[in-house]
Design an enzyme around this catalytic site. Structure first.
Site, PDB file in Angstrom:
ATOM      1  N   ASP A  41       7.720   2.309  -2.746  1.00  0.00           N
ATOM      2  CA  ASP A  41       8.177   3.244  -1.681  1.00  0.00           C
ATOM      3  C   ASP A  41       9.627   3.023  -1.313  1.00  0.00           C
ATOM      4  OD1 ASP A  41       7.798   0.886  -0.507  1.00  0.00           O
ATOM      5  OD2 ASP A  41       6.210   1.502   0.977  1.00  0.00           O
TER       6      ASP A  41
ATOM      7  N   LYS B 150       1.067  -1.053   0.036  1.00  0.00           N
ATOM      8  CA  LYS B 150       0.009   0.059   0.035  1.00  0.00           C
ATOM      9  C   LYS B 150       0.935   1.204   0.188  1.00  0.00           C
ATOM     10  CE  LYS B 150      -2.924  -2.543   3.263  1.00  0.00           C
ATOM     11  NZ  LYS B 150      -3.247  -2.570   4.750  1.00  0.00           N
ATOM     12  N   GLY B 151       2.172   1.133   0.499  1.00  0.00           N
ATOM     13  CA  GLY B 151       2.824   2.340   0.828  1.00  0.00           C
ATOM     14  C   GLY B 151       3.294   3.035  -0.616  1.00  0.00           C
TER      15      GLY B 151
ATOM     16  N   ARG C  10       1.143   6.637   7.846  1.00  0.00           N
ATOM     17  CA  ARG C  10       1.032   6.674   6.484  1.00  0.00           C
ATOM     18  C   ARG C  10       0.855   8.035   5.979  1.00  0.00           C
ATOM     19  NH1 ARG C  10       1.472   1.616   3.981  1.00  0.00           N
ATOM     20  NH2 ARG C  10       0.698  -0.089   4.997  1.00  0.00           N
TER      21      ARG C  10
ATOM     22  N   LYS D  64      17.631   1.778   0.631  1.00  0.00           N
ATOM     23  CA  LYS D  64      18.365   1.597   1.747  1.00  0.00           C
ATOM     24  C   LYS D  64      19.743   0.680   1.390  1.00  0.00           C
ATOM     25  CE  LYS D  64      15.073   1.553   5.675  1.00  0.00           C
ATOM     26  NZ  LYS D  64      14.523   0.653   6.610  1.00  0.00           N
TER      27      LYS D  64
ATOM     28  N   ASP E 123       4.591   3.042   6.512  1.00  0.00           N
ATOM     29  CA  ASP E 123       4.028   2.697   8.017  1.00  0.00           C
ATOM     30  C   ASP E 123       4.877   1.876   8.812  1.00  0.00           C
ATOM     31  OD1 ASP E 123       3.651   0.047   6.432  1.00  0.00           O
ATOM     32  OD2 ASP E 123       2.408  -0.422   7.946  1.00  0.00           O
TER      33      ASP E 123
ATOM     34  N   ASP F  20      14.614  -2.023   0.477  1.00  0.00           N
ATOM     35  CA  ASP F  20      15.366  -2.432   1.745  1.00  0.00           C
ATOM     36  C   ASP F  20      16.189  -3.658   1.604  1.00  0.00           C
ATOM     37  OD1 ASP F  20      15.779  -2.172   4.145  1.00  0.00           O
ATOM     38  OD2 ASP F  20      14.043  -3.444   4.958  1.00  0.00           O
TER      39      ASP F  20
END
Ligand code: IMP
Ligand code: MG
Length: 186
Positions: A99, A42-43, A164, A130, A158, A102
């Protein structure tokens, strides 16, 4: 903002300017093409909404749900498609909008999956990267910001579904521990 566990890392203004730059770059890179944007729920939907409007080409939008995180801060390492695309990718120029990258586990899995659907091209745009945390290789063509290894929230990101709707991207710091009862001088 008054929450002591939040420290602003990237302000709303910085994010807005950077997304405008990414939009310009993408516009130049796809001359005369229709671009199929794929938003990873969803991000990324906040990033998608701004990026799509910064791209001066014909675009289409579709959504895909992927989950690799539980309710905490670390990846379960297990990727699951929770909502598949409604459209075919055959012969499309695809831009996956995410989004944050990582460990790279999610996008590494996803790109292999989408390549099997025979798009004309496929690239990734990620608002945040990141790089220190990478476990699987992922080539990200459009990166908003490289950030250090800290857990961030806001602008779509989130922690257990919270934060968010923050306009800034903030580091979520551990709450300061209260002194143990035995140490408290009365
Ligand atoms: P990866 O598979 O480890 O690259 O994880 C990517 C997904 O993990 C992102 O789409 C986010 O949903 C989530 N994630 C990774 N780092 C953070 C963070 O710092 N804050 C919030 N979500 C994160
Ligand atoms: Mg995500």
């Amino acid at each position: 903002m008054t929450d002591p566990t939040l420290r602003v890392l990237l302000s709303a203004g910085q994010i807005r300017e950077r997304i405008a730059e990414l939009g310009k770059q993408i516009t130049v890179d796809y001359p005369g093409e229709t671009l199929q944007l794929i938003c990873i729920l969803k991000g990324a939907c906040f990033f998608l909404a701004d990026l799509a409007r910064a791209i001066e080409r014909d675009i289409r939008v579709d959504f895909m749900g992927i989950s690799s995180y539980g309710k905490g801060k670390t990846s379960s390492g297990e990727v699951r498609v929770t909502k598949d695309l409604d459209i075919s990718l055959e012969d499309s120029h695809v831009l996956v909008v995410e989004d944050i990258v990582d460990s790279g586990v999610t996008l590494n899995y996803l790109i292999h999956l989408l390549e099997q659907r025979r798009p004309k091209s496929i690239r990734i745009a990620a608002l945040l990267d990141k790089p220190d945390r990478r476990l699987r290789p992922v080539h990200v063509s459009y990166v908003g910001f490289k950030i250090p290894d800290e857990f961030v929230v806001g602008f779509g990101l989130d922690y257990a579904e919270k934060y968010r709707n923050l306009n800034d991207i903030c580091v979520l710091e551990e709450p300061v521990k209260a002194p143990a009862a035995a140490e408290t001088v009365i």
